[in-house]
Design an enzyme around this catalytic site. Structure first.
Site, PDB file in Angstrom:
ATOM      1  N   ARG A  48       0.854  -1.189   0.000  1.00 51.27           N
ATOM      2  CA  ARG A  48       0.000   0.000   0.000  1.00 51.27           C
ATOM      3  C   ARG A  48       0.889   1.238   0.000  1.00 51.27           C
ATOM      4  O   ARG A  48       2.112   1.146   0.134  1.00 51.27           O
ATOM      5  CB  ARG A  48      -1.019   0.025   1.140  1.00 51.27           C
ATOM      6  CG  ARG A  48      -0.688  -0.689   2.413  1.00 51.27           C
ATOM      7  CD  ARG A  48       0.462  -0.119   3.191  1.00 51.27           C
ATOM      8  NE  ARG A  48       0.310   1.310   3.392  1.00 51.27           N
ATOM      9  CZ  ARG A  48       1.288   2.147   3.627  1.00 51.27           C
ATOM     10  NH1 ARG A  48       2.543   1.715   3.671  1.00 51.27           N
ATOM     11  NH2 ARG A  48       1.088   3.433   3.806  1.00 51.27           N
ATOM     12  N   ARG A  91      -7.904  -0.840  -6.660  1.00 47.42           N
ATOM     13  CA  ARG A  91      -8.178   0.261  -5.738  1.00 47.42           C
ATOM     14  C   ARG A  91      -8.422   1.534  -6.554  1.00 47.42           C
ATOM     15  O   ARG A  91      -7.723   1.800  -7.527  1.00 47.42           O
ATOM     16  CB  ARG A  91      -7.004   0.462  -4.751  1.00 47.42           C
ATOM     17  CG  ARG A  91      -6.784  -0.787  -3.883  1.00 47.42           C
ATOM     18  CD  ARG A  91      -5.898  -0.497  -2.695  1.00 47.42           C
ATOM     19  NE  ARG A  91      -6.580   0.363  -1.739  1.00 47.42           N
ATOM     20  CZ  ARG A  91      -5.954   0.993  -0.736  1.00 47.42           C
ATOM     21  NH1 ARG A  91      -4.646   0.866  -0.589  1.00 47.42           N
ATOM     22  NH2 ARG A  91      -6.638   1.758   0.105  1.00 47.42           N
ATOM     23  N   ASP A 245      -2.552  10.452  -2.132  1.00 46.39           N
ATOM     24  CA  ASP A 245      -2.956   9.371  -3.017  1.00 46.39           C
ATOM     25  C   ASP A 245      -3.349   9.901  -4.390  1.00 46.39           C
ATOM     26  O   ASP A 245      -3.199   9.228  -5.399  1.00 46.39           O
ATOM     27  CB  ASP A 245      -4.095   8.561  -2.394  1.00 46.39           C
ATOM     28  CG  ASP A 245      -3.548   7.691  -1.279  1.00 46.39           C
ATOM     29  OD1 ASP A 245      -3.388   8.199  -0.157  1.00 46.39           O
ATOM     30  OD2 ASP A 245      -3.204   6.525  -1.555  1.00 46.39           O
ATOM     31  N   ASN A 255      -5.910  11.929   0.525  1.00 46.35           N
ATOM     32  CA  ASN A 255      -4.922  11.145   1.267  1.00 46.35           C
ATOM     33  C   ASN A 255      -5.676  10.361   2.332  1.00 46.35           C
ATOM     34  O   ASN A 255      -6.886  10.516   2.512  1.00 46.35           O
ATOM     35  CB  ASN A 255      -3.853  12.065   1.882  1.00 46.35           C
ATOM     36  CG  ASN A 255      -2.659  11.296   2.423  1.00 46.35           C
ATOM     37  OD1 ASN A 255      -2.155  10.387   1.773  1.00 46.35           O
ATOM     38  ND2 ASN A 255      -2.219  11.637   3.621  1.00 46.35           N
TER      39      ASN A 255
END
Lengths: 354, 354
Positions: A48, A91, A245, A255
């Site tokens: 991740r 994701r 992100d 984020n």
């Protein structure tokens, strides 16, 4: 920086992934030639952090390509499409995953095009994909090294820094983003201290950031997410720095959930709030944070811990994995191409790959 | 409100305490005649919540008095002093504990004084202490009933309310403070919904608030503490309401760690932020929140979960159990004597027992 651990490694024909869900208790590695294993590893957060997801995604496509048995180009490309869809579908929020997939697709198009001219075959496309995944990995590493160097200039000697979630080598495969900046500042000889938010629900701060900072020799105090305001109100925090992100064209930043709260607290206390991310996290195709899809994850992540349910079994739970911090709260965005300050629109264009 | 559970009960010669650390998994009760058991129960949060701590403390002193074997008044009073010191020394922040102890001490002084006149003996002082503990219990119950009724007026039909930590019957032995207001609003037929912060590190929100709201039939969504800002930013929260452990003369309020962050977020989003507490939580002897002692609890509460360490074993951890929300963030303080709004100084004096 010397790290004794490699979150993602390419082993010639397969990818090796450090299972981050087992840290800090155990260092367990997954080695696989199956792209579906990589997809599951991304979904289950074994790997991740936006840059690391991008790198893992690229290698996932590479092993997926290597695993396709057909020799006829059209059939190969069709199967490759399934591989890419599977990886991209893992994701929804981190920009780096889509960026990596786009680079891999571009290589396929180029190889495909050249193949028509110079007789390139499926094997050549496979080689090109592996090479590109390795380049994506190297580029992300290099970007985090550069941005850490640039960002460290913002960290004053003697300061205490708040960070949220995990943004070190584990999250980036390189130097780190927010944590890279912190670790680089420490390497420059600055006397710094970090408060690390534990980062519920999955405790990336407690499990990973504390672990990485201790390995890097940076003094670190672990706190619950609810304590950051307390320490700010006592004047014990000089700046906050987080990763990202996805960053929209206007600077709005998605984020880890809780980042927005840190930003609001920083504003209330007049403390600089920095975002550190490679330009691969910037998404110029979306105008503002409103368009960033926020992943909703399972209720079990909040309700269960180590198999024990901490709330009534049938309690309703919401679990958004990210939030969006509007650009107005962000003092500066640190990238490998420079430090950007508001208004972000124009500078963003210059510093993006696109 | 009909609750099927009693957090604290007086059984004539002993006190029965529901062990809240075991909820919601198990309903385990502790029955004891030993004041040291009561002190441990308070320290270990088997009973928690400022008003409940006050009631438990009063009963602790009562069973402590009953357990003293000497008949000579001076010797009895000396042993009683040890009992009171032990009970008062359990936790430093909640005002209600000291308030209860002061009432118990006053009874001793009065009984002692009368005894000199009318030949009252140790048995009479014991009886007076038991009676006073029962009165303290009844008074706290009555206060929370009244403040819930008054506070419910502030809750608009159709609203979604954020709360932090646990402030229901468990925390108060009565109706509840913040949760009492919410439950009363629901009983009035208002269609309301609650977001409950899980409240790290000890998860009183996940374990207790979700449990109590479900028993009361109030729709509740459990979230991590880091999510409140996200839902506020989406316009999904109409007001925040919390309890209090101690309120200074100027309205500054100590409450569970994370409360201050909720208050800052509420201000940033223009959302009312209410504090609900009986006047026994108000401490006029201190001018501002700066003087409220903040309990530091063990690192294990943050580091361990169900016996499993979630961070490197030697990681430094800070664990303040409370924070102080300055009065300027508080839209109103709801007490059984009325709803106070800033500036708090003068109104506070009128509404306190002292």
């Amino acid at each position: 920086m010397n790290t004794t651990y490699q979150p993602i490694e390419w082993l010639g024909d397969r990818v090796k992934i450090l299972d981050q869900t087992k840290l800090p208790g155990e260092e367990v590695y997954l080695e696989t030639r199956d792209y579906r294993d990589v997809a599951i590893a991304i979904k289950e957060l074994k790997v991740r952090g936006a840059p690391a997801i991008g790198v893992a995604g690229a290698y996932g496509i590479a092993v997926g390509a290597l695993g396709i048995k057909v020799e006829i180009r059209e059939e190969f490309l069709k199967e490759l499409e399934t591989v890419i869809e599977t990886i991209v579908g893992t994701r929804p929020t981190a920009r780096n995953l889509f960026y990596a997939a786009e680079r891999m697709e571009k290589v396929v198009r180029q190889a495909h095009h050249k193949a028509a001219e110079v007789g390139r075959n499926v094997a050549a496309i496979k080689r090109a994909l592996v090479d590109e995944a390795i380049r994506i990995h190297r580029d992300e590493e290099e970007a985090t090294r550069k941005l850490s160097e640039l960002g460290a200039e913002l960290i004053k000697d003697g300061s205490t820094i708040l960070t949220h979630c995990n943004t070190g080598p584990l999250a980036t495969t390189g130097y780190g983003t927010a944590l890279g900046v912190i670790i680089r500042a420490k390497e420059q000889g600055k006397k710094i201290k970090v408060y690390a938010d534990e980062t519920r629900p999955l405790l990336q701060g407690a499990r990973l950031t504390a672990w990485e900072l201790m390995k890097a020799g940076v003094p670190c105090t672990l706190i619950t997410d609810s304590m950051a305001g307390y320490f700010m109100s006592r004047g014990e925090i000089d700046c906050a720095i987080v990763g990202a992100d996805r960053i929209a064209a206007n600077g709005d930043t998605a984020n880890k959930i809780g980042t927005y709260t840190v930003a609001v607290l920083a504003k209330e206390h007049g403390i600089p709030f920095y975002v550190a991310a490679p330009t691969t996290t910037i998404d110029l195709s979306i105008a503002s944070g409103k368009e960033i899809p926020i992943e909703q994850r399972s209720r079990e992540e909040v309700a269960y811990f180590a198999g024990i349910c901490v709330t009534p079994e049938d309690c309703e739970i919401s679990n958004p994995a990210f939030d969006v911090t509007p650009a107005k709260y962000i003092t500066a965005i640190i990238t490998e191409r420079g430090i950007m300050r508001a208004p972000y629109g124009e500078g963003m264009g210059k510093s993006s790959h696109r």
